[in-house]
Motif scaffolding. Structure first.
Motif, PDB file in Angstrom:
ATOM      1  N   MET A  19       0.819  -1.216   0.000  1.00 52.16           N
ATOM      2  CA  MET A  19       0.000   0.000   0.000  1.00 52.16           C
ATOM      3  C   MET A  19       0.855   1.270   0.000  1.00 52.16           C
ATOM      4  N   PHE A  37       2.095   1.716  -3.509  1.00 48.94           N
ATOM      5  CA  PHE A  37       0.950   2.040  -4.359  1.00 48.94           C
ATOM      6  C   PHE A  37       0.561   3.510  -4.217  1.00 48.94           C
ATOM      7  N   LYS A  38       0.548   3.999  -2.986  1.00 49.98           N
ATOM      8  CA  LYS A  38       0.094   5.367  -2.728  1.00 49.98           C
ATOM      9  C   LYS A  38       1.184   6.415  -2.940  1.00 49.98           C
ATOM     10  N   GLU A  59       2.695  -3.757 -12.177  1.00 47.94           N
ATOM     11  CA  GLU A  59       1.297  -3.676 -12.633  1.00 47.94           C
ATOM     12  C   GLU A  59       0.436  -4.674 -11.853  1.00 47.94           C
ATOM     13  N   GLU A  73      -0.161  -3.232  -8.483  1.00 49.82           N
ATOM     14  CA  GLU A  73      -1.156  -2.155  -8.504  1.00 49.82           C
ATOM     15  C   GLU A  73      -2.575  -2.710  -8.502  1.00 49.82           C
ATOM     16  N   LYS A  74      -2.786  -3.793  -9.240  1.00 47.41           N
ATOM     17  CA  LYS A  74      -4.110  -4.422  -9.269  1.00 47.41           C
ATOM     18  C   LYS A  74      -4.471  -4.965  -7.880  1.00 47.41           C
ATOM     19  N   ALA A 111      -3.173  -3.975  -5.006  1.00 41.48           N
ATOM     20  CA  ALA A 111      -3.312  -2.839  -4.084  1.00 41.48           C
ATOM     21  C   ALA A 111      -4.687  -2.189  -4.231  1.00 41.48           C
ATOM     22  N   SER A 112      -5.163  -2.091  -5.445  1.00 40.09           N
ATOM     23  CA  SER A 112      -6.479  -1.522  -5.685  1.00 40.09           C
ATOM     24  C   SER A 112      -7.568  -2.372  -5.021  1.00 40.09           C
ATOM     25  N   LEU A 113      -7.425  -3.686  -5.122  1.00 41.88           N
ATOM     26  CA  LEU A 113      -8.369  -4.593  -4.454  1.00 41.88           C
ATOM     27  C   LEU A 113      -8.293  -4.429  -2.934  1.00 41.88           C
ATOM     28  N   GLU A 146      -7.354  -1.841  -1.274  1.00 42.12           N
ATOM     29  CA  GLU A 146      -7.961  -0.551  -0.924  1.00 42.12           C
ATOM     30  C   GLU A 146      -9.481  -0.694  -0.826  1.00 42.12           C
ATOM     31  N   ASN A 147     -10.071  -1.418  -1.762  1.00 42.76           N
ATOM     32  CA  ASN A 147     -11.516  -1.654  -1.727  1.00 42.76           C
ATOM     33  C   ASN A 147     -11.914  -2.490  -0.519  1.00 42.76           C
ATOM     34  N   SER A 173     -11.833  -0.331   2.560  1.00 46.93           N
ATOM     35  CA  SER A 173     -12.997   0.570   2.597  1.00 46.93           C
ATOM     36  C   SER A 173     -14.245  -0.171   3.058  1.00 46.93           C
TER      37      SER A 173
END
Length: 157
Positions: free
Chosen positions: A53, A56-57, A108, A111-112, A114-116, A118-119, A122
């Protein structure tokens, strides 16, 4: 995993009788259990989560910067970086200006993931804090920020 049992006297009315560290530790442990179960299909451990993370950020970092950010030894970070590199979640590149130093980048694939993550985070926060309004959430985060800074400063003494 065995669910955590709370002390019988830990009620809303008695919460003030418990140390803040107990409450924070309980929240942290429950979040860790959630992450462990959620990240399993992606071959990511809870210990690797912060590094993913952060990259990623914030983008590239040196291993030294990661160790400082997480208050860990460089050896611990080196193992985490190696594991993530083996999974093609991050990559290391030698710094052109200092050949003894490596920069760590998220890939890459990373990043995919990390995006998951993050979701997932949340969703967890919404489930746990959904009864709070935005103002209350922000107030709690500001208070916890102050506690975090004070705890870091306390350990520097």
């Amino acid at each position: 995993m065995i669910p955590m049992t709370m002390p019988k006297k830990f009620t809303k009315e008695n919460a003030h009788n418990f140390p803040i560290s107990f409450i924070l530790s309980t929240i942290y442990r429950q979040h860790t259990i959630y992450l462990k179960n959620t990240l399993k299909p992606y071959d990511v451990s809870v210990g690797e989560y912060p590094t993913i993370m952060k990259l990623f950020k914030e983008g590239k970092k040196t291993q030294h910067e990661l160790a400082e950010a997480f208050h860990m030894t460089e050896g611990t970070i080196a193992r985490t970086v190696r594991n993530l590199e083996d999974k093609n979640i991050i990559t290391r590149k030698i710094d052109k200006n200092n050949r003894r130093q490596n920069f760590v980048y998220i890939t890459e694939k990373g990043e995919k993931i990390a995006s998951l993550i993050e979701n997932f985070d949340s969703l967890w926060e919404e489930e746990v804090c959904g009864f709070l309004n935005k103002k209350q959430k922000n107030e709690i985060k500001e208070i916890l920020y102050d506690i975090t800074i004070n705890s870091l400063n306390q350990n520097k003494k």
